[in-house]
Design a protein around this motif. Structure first.
Motif, PDB file in Angstrom:
ATOM      1  N   LEU A  51       3.520   1.249   9.846  1.00 43.48           N
ATOM      2  CA  LEU A  51       3.049   2.323   9.236  1.00 43.48           C
ATOM      3  C   LEU A  51       3.206   2.155   7.748  1.00 43.48           C
ATOM      4  CD1 LEU A  51       4.220   5.606  11.298  1.00 43.48           C
ATOM      5  CD2 LEU A  51       1.946   4.809  10.608  1.00 43.48           C
ATOM      6  N   TRP A  52       4.184   1.523   7.349  1.00 40.75           N
ATOM      7  CA  TRP A  52       4.529   1.418   5.990  1.00 40.75           C
ATOM      8  C   TRP A  52       3.513   0.675   5.205  1.00 40.75           C
ATOM      9  CZ3 TRP A  52       7.539   3.029   1.959  1.00 40.75           C
ATOM     10  CH2 TRP A  52       7.739   2.141   0.759  1.00 40.75           C
ATOM     11  N   ASN A  53       3.138  -0.537   6.273  1.00 42.85           N
ATOM     12  CA  ASN A  53       2.149  -1.539   5.560  1.00 42.85           C
ATOM     13  C   ASN A  53       0.824  -1.004   5.521  1.00 42.85           C
ATOM     14  OD1 ASN A  53       4.218  -3.551   5.329  1.00 42.85           O
ATOM     15  ND2 ASN A  53       3.724  -4.488   7.375  1.00 42.85           N
ATOM     16  N   ARG A  54       0.628  -0.147   6.396  1.00 38.16           N
ATOM     17  CA  ARG A  54      -0.981   0.561   6.313  1.00 38.16           C
ATOM     18  C   ARG A  54      -0.951   1.509   5.455  1.00 38.16           C
ATOM     19  NH1 ARG A  54      -5.093   2.023   9.868  1.00 38.16           N
ATOM     20  NH2 ARG A  54      -5.932   4.177   9.360  1.00 38.16           N
ATOM     21  N   PHE A  55       0.142   2.123   4.729  1.00 36.76           N
ATOM     22  CA  PHE A  55      -0.056   3.116   3.818  1.00 36.76           C
ATOM     23  C   PHE A  55       0.448   2.679   2.399  1.00 36.76           C
ATOM     24  CE2 PHE A  55      -0.332   5.621   7.609  1.00 36.76           C
ATOM     25  CZ  PHE A  55      -1.408   6.191   7.469  1.00 36.76           C
ATOM     26  N   VAL A  56       1.353   1.744   2.338  1.00 30.04           N
ATOM     27  CA  VAL A  56       1.732   1.224   1.042  1.00 30.04           C
ATOM     28  C   VAL A  56       1.235  -0.332   0.958  1.00 30.04           C
ATOM     29  CG1 VAL A  56       3.604   0.725  -0.438  1.00 30.04           C
ATOM     30  CG2 VAL A  56       3.703   2.692   1.278  1.00 30.04           C
ATOM     31  N   ASN A  57       0.313  -0.429   0.370  1.00 31.80           N
ATOM     32  CA  ASN A  57      -0.505  -1.635   0.122  1.00 31.80           C
ATOM     33  C   ASN A  57      -1.038  -1.790  -1.318  1.00 31.80           C
ATOM     34  OD1 ASN A  57      -3.001  -0.311  -0.190  1.00 31.80           O
ATOM     35  ND2 ASN A  57      -2.788  -0.154   2.362  1.00 31.80           N
ATOM     36  N   ARG A  58      -1.708  -2.777  -1.924  1.00 31.20           N
ATOM     37  CA  ARG A  58      -2.115  -2.986  -3.224  1.00 31.20           C
ATOM     38  C   ARG A  58      -3.038  -1.835  -3.614  1.00 31.20           C
ATOM     39  NH1 ARG A  58      -6.640  -3.176  -5.578  1.00 31.20           N
ATOM     40  NH2 ARG A  58      -7.656  -3.324  -3.673  1.00 31.20           N
ATOM     41  N   GLU A  59      -3.927  -1.562  -2.645  1.00 35.00           N
ATOM     42  CA  GLU A  59      -4.839  -0.384  -2.964  1.00 35.00           C
ATOM     43  C   GLU A  59      -4.288   1.043  -3.204  1.00 35.00           C
ATOM     44  OE1 GLU A  59      -8.798   0.048  -0.906  1.00 35.00           O
ATOM     45  OE2 GLU A  59      -7.893   1.772  -0.129  1.00 35.00           O
ATOM     46  N   THR A  60      -3.346   1.220  -2.289  1.00 33.42           N
ATOM     47  CA  THR A  60      -2.697   2.630  -2.673  1.00 33.42           C
ATOM     48  C   THR A  60      -1.614   2.668  -3.840  1.00 33.42           C
ATOM     49  OG1 THR A  60      -0.948   1.950  -0.988  1.00 33.42           O
ATOM     50  CG2 THR A  60      -2.793   3.420  -0.302  1.00 33.42           C
ATOM     51  N   VAL A  61      -1.002   1.479  -3.980  1.00 37.61           N
ATOM     52  CA  VAL A  61       0.036   1.376  -5.087  1.00 37.61           C
ATOM     53  C   VAL A  61      -1.018   1.351  -6.486  1.00 37.61           C
ATOM     54  CG1 VAL A  61       1.637  -0.063  -6.280  1.00 37.61           C
ATOM     55  CG2 VAL A  61       1.737   0.361  -3.914  1.00 37.61           C
ATOM     56  N   SER A  62      -1.938   0.578  -6.608  1.00 36.70           N
ATOM     57  CA  SER A  62      -2.760   0.493  -7.685  1.00 36.70           C
ATOM     58  C   SER A  62      -3.426   1.808  -7.832  1.00 36.70           C
ATOM     59  CB  SER A  62      -3.924  -0.607  -7.739  1.00 36.70           C
ATOM     60  OG  SER A  62      -4.693  -0.482  -6.574  1.00 36.70           O
ATOM     61  N   TYR A  63      -3.949   2.637  -6.829  1.00 35.67           N
ATOM     62  CA  TYR A  63      -4.278   3.958  -6.949  1.00 35.67           C
ATOM     63  C   TYR A  63      -3.362   5.036  -7.825  1.00 35.67           C
ATOM     64  CZ  TYR A  63      -6.805   8.349  -6.256  1.00 35.67           C
ATOM     65  OH  TYR A  63      -7.168   9.779  -6.320  1.00 35.67           O
ATOM     66  N   LEU A  64      -2.052   4.723  -7.289  1.00 34.68           N
ATOM     67  CA  LEU A  64      -1.022   5.638  -7.708  1.00 34.68           C
ATOM     68  C   LEU A  64      -1.006   5.419  -9.300  1.00 34.68           C
ATOM     69  CD1 LEU A  64       1.661   5.850  -5.229  1.00 34.68           C
ATOM     70  CD2 LEU A  64      -0.042   7.768  -6.008  1.00 34.68           C
ATOM     71  N   ILE A  65      -0.785   4.058  -9.536  1.00 31.88           N
ATOM     72  CA  ILE A  65      -0.561   3.397 -10.834  1.00 31.88           C
ATOM     73  C   ILE A  65      -1.771   3.969 -11.788  1.00 31.88           C
ATOM     74  CG2 ILE A  65      -0.547   1.633 -12.567  1.00 31.88           C
ATOM     75  CD1 ILE A  65       0.918   0.112 -10.095  1.00 31.88           C
TER      76      ILE A  65
END
Length: 138
Positions: A5-19
């Protein structure tokens, strides 16, 4: 299971979206502040800051979050229009939710309402962008 679940929701795309979401917020606030310092009416400054933030968000989401690198004007326009429509929709949702929570339900902690509603809008904007605007066509 938790690791998956962590790997599915915390990845390059989601982290860059938050940044870039934080940078979009700073663009909004900074634009508003600059326009107000220049003597612009708060209503026009609010609209201008929103427009600047949406434009910034579009460019950064397109290029850096979702890696949609096709810059053909037709493709850019086909992504830009629904992006703005979705941002207008989530903006209207934010306004309506704030009114319901504060005026309708009488919640006194308006900033907590703002945080909760902003979190929902952030998720909706991400899902709209991923599923409808910058979707992979391959």
């Amino acid at each position: 299971m938790l690791n998956r679940l962590w790997n599915r929701f915390v990845n390059r795309e989601t982290v860059s979206y938050l940044i870039f979401g934080v940078l979009t917020t700073l663009t909004d606030w900074g634009s508003y502040w600059l326009m107000r310092r220049a003597g612009t009416d708060y209503r026009l400054a609010t609209a201008g800051a929103w427009a600047a933030a949406v434009l910034f968000a579009f460019v950064t989401n397109k290029l850096f979050v979702f890696h949609s690198l096709d810059l053909h004007p037709g493709k850019v326009w086909a992504e830009f229009v629904p992006f703005v429509v979705c941002r207008v929709a989530t903006g209207l949702f934010t306004m309506a939710a704030m009114i319901v929570l504060i005026d309708g339900m009488g919640i006194q902690q308006d900033f907590l309402c703002k945080v909760a509603v902003s979190a929902i809008s952030l998720i909706l904007n991400y899902l709209f962008s991923k599923w409808f605007i910058f979707r992979k066509t391959s």
